[in-house]
Design a protein around this motif. Structure first.
Motif, PDB file in Angstrom:
ATOM      1  N   VAL A 160       0.842  -1.200   0.000  1.00  0.00           N
ATOM      2  CA  VAL A 160       0.000   0.000   0.000  1.00  0.00           C
ATOM      3  C   VAL A 160       0.877   1.250   0.000  1.00  0.00           C
ATOM      4  O   VAL A 160       0.661   2.194  -0.765  1.00  0.00           O
ATOM      5  N   SER A 161       1.913   1.235   0.849  1.00  0.00           N
ATOM      6  CA  SER A 161       2.825   2.387   0.926  1.00  0.00           C
ATOM      7  C   SER A 161       3.676   2.509  -0.331  1.00  0.00           C
ATOM      8  O   SER A 161       3.846   3.607  -0.883  1.00  0.00           O
ATOM      9  N   ALA A 162       4.214   1.389  -0.787  1.00  0.00           N
ATOM     10  CA  ALA A 162       5.139   1.419  -1.929  1.00  0.00           C
ATOM     11  C   ALA A 162       4.454   1.919  -3.193  1.00  0.00           C
ATOM     12  O   ALA A 162       5.052   2.645  -4.000  1.00  0.00           O
ATOM     13  N   TYR A 163       3.208   1.538  -3.377  1.00  0.00           N
ATOM     14  CA  TYR A 163       2.510   1.884  -4.623  1.00  0.00           C
ATOM     15  C   TYR A 163       1.498   3.009  -4.436  1.00  0.00           C
ATOM     16  O   TYR A 163       0.822   3.391  -5.395  1.00  0.00           O
ATOM     17  N   ASN A 164       1.393   3.521  -3.208  1.00  0.00           N
ATOM     18  CA  ASN A 164       0.427   4.587  -2.925  1.00  0.00           C
ATOM     19  C   ASN A 164      -0.956   4.183  -3.450  1.00  0.00           C
ATOM     20  O   ASN A 164      -1.626   4.930  -4.164  1.00  0.00           O
ATOM     21  N   ALA A 165      -1.347   2.971  -3.081  1.00  0.00           N
ATOM     22  CA  ALA A 165      -2.590   2.391  -3.593  1.00  0.00           C
ATOM     23  C   ALA A 165      -3.486   1.991  -2.426  1.00  0.00           C
ATOM     24  O   ALA A 165      -3.026   1.841  -1.286  1.00  0.00           O
ATOM     25  N   SER A 166      -4.748   1.790  -2.722  1.00  0.00           N
ATOM     26  CA  SER A 166      -5.690   1.350  -1.687  1.00  0.00           C
ATOM     27  C   SER A 166      -5.485  -0.132  -1.391  1.00  0.00           C
ATOM     28  O   SER A 166      -4.906  -0.874  -2.198  1.00  0.00           O
ATOM     29  N   ARG A 167      -5.983  -0.570  -0.241  1.00  0.00           N
ATOM     30  CA  ARG A 167      -5.901  -1.995   0.105  1.00  0.00           C
ATOM     31  C   ARG A 167      -6.625  -2.853  -0.924  1.00  0.00           C
ATOM     32  O   ARG A 167      -6.152  -3.934  -1.285  1.00  0.00           O
ATOM     33  N   ASN A 168      -7.775  -2.369  -1.405  1.00  0.00           N
ATOM     34  CA  ASN A 168      -8.524  -3.157  -2.384  1.00  0.00           C
ATOM     35  C   ASN A 168      -7.732  -3.349  -3.673  1.00  0.00           C
ATOM     36  O   ASN A 168      -7.756  -4.428  -4.276  1.00  0.00           O
ATOM     37  N   THR A 169      -7.021  -2.302  -4.088  1.00  0.00           N
ATOM     38  CA  THR A 169      -6.211  -2.395  -5.305  1.00  0.00           C
ATOM     39  C   THR A 169      -5.081  -3.406  -5.114  1.00  0.00           C
ATOM     40  O   THR A 169      -4.816  -4.239  -6.000  1.00  0.00           O
ATOM     41  N   ILE A 170      -4.418  -3.342  -3.965  1.00  0.00           N
ATOM     42  CA  ILE A 170      -3.337  -4.287  -3.679  1.00  0.00           C
ATOM     43  C   ILE A 170      -3.883  -5.709  -3.616  1.00  0.00           C
ATOM     44  O   ILE A 170      -3.287  -6.647  -4.173  1.00  0.00           O
ATOM     45  N   ARG A 171      -5.029  -5.878  -2.966  1.00  0.00           N
ATOM     46  CA  ARG A 171      -5.606  -7.225  -2.881  1.00  0.00           C
ATOM     47  C   ARG A 171      -5.965  -7.769  -4.258  1.00  0.00           C
ATOM     48  O   ARG A 171      -5.791  -8.956  -4.531  1.00  0.00           O
ATOM     49  N   GLU A 172      -6.451  -6.881  -5.117  1.00  0.00           N
ATOM     50  CA  GLU A 172      -6.778  -7.308  -6.484  1.00  0.00           C
ATOM     51  C   GLU A 172      -5.524  -7.763  -7.221  1.00  0.00           C
ATOM     52  O   GLU A 172      -5.519  -8.799  -7.903  1.00  0.00           O
TER      53      GLU A 172
END
Length: 217
Positions: free
Chosen positions: A36-48
């Motif tokens: 989440v931190s590395a990609y500045n993305a939401s948890r849902n995006t990372i989970r996807e």
């Protein structure tokens, strides 16, 4: 027009590239908070993205540990080489004479592998050698097969990392890769086909030997 990649698509591609590059290795945890931190993305995006990697056979969920980079076994190796024989041998048999561009791309991968060998960076040797084989499959000029084979390459990379002595595994193949290129460049498809067939047989047997020896200890 092609659709622009979603952030989840981009993250999936980057994580897969990290596997092919040997930066993510079997058994390594993919920690959601860190991503989440590395990609500045939401948890849902990372989970996807992690879910997609799981569908591609590159990660698995371990109870109480989360998502881990997958460790492949003997059955996986046999299946991967079945795919390699189907695609790489077919690509050689149906190929037209190498264009200068195709030859140059193969030679760039081989020269990068040679440089990595001089540095004794065996992980990079494996990555560049696999790039050569991607260019062989690329002779079929099929974006769908190229995409599929990229996933095969990522799984092969995980197998290479599992071999306890990657230097011993990688050392024999560069000269044989170059010989296959030379046969293709000369238009000798039968020699290239026979050389690739023997190459894949020998590579599979050595990998299976290394994996079974490691599992026995």
């Amino acid at each position: 027009m092609t659709n622009p990649l979603s952030l989840a698509d981009q993250i999936t591609l980057e994580l897969r590239a990290d596997i092919i590059g040997g930066r993510l290795i079997p058994g390594m945890a993919l920690i959601e908070n860190n991503l989440v931190s590395a990609y500045n993305a939401s948890r849902n995006t990372i989970r996807e993205a992690l879910h997609r990697l799981g569908q591609e056979g590159l990660t698995r969920y371990v109870r109480n540990k989360g998502v881990m980079v997958r460790r492949l076994g003997v059955a996986d190796v046999r299946d991967l080489f079945k795919v390699r024989r189907t695609l790489e041998l077919q690509a050689i048999l149906t190929s037209k004479p190498l264009s200068e561009y195709q030859s140059d791309r193969m030679l760039e991968a081989l020269e990068a592998a040679d440089l990595a060998r001089e540095r004794e960076d065996w992980r990079a040797v494996g990555t560049h050698s696999l790039a050569f084989h991607q260019h062989v499959v690329g002779l079929m000029r099929s974006p769908l097969l190229d995409e599929f084979f990229t996933n095969v390459v990522a799984q092969l990379r995980l197998v290479f990392c599992s071999a306890p002595d990657e230097a011993r595994f990688q050392a024999p193949w560069l000269a044989r890769d170059r010989q296959i290129h030379d046969w293709l460049a000369e238009g000798d498809k039968l020699a290239a086909h026979e050389g690739m067939s023997l190459y894949l047989d020998d590579s599979e047997q050595l990998l299976l030997h290394l994996l079974t020896s490691a599992n026995a200890h």
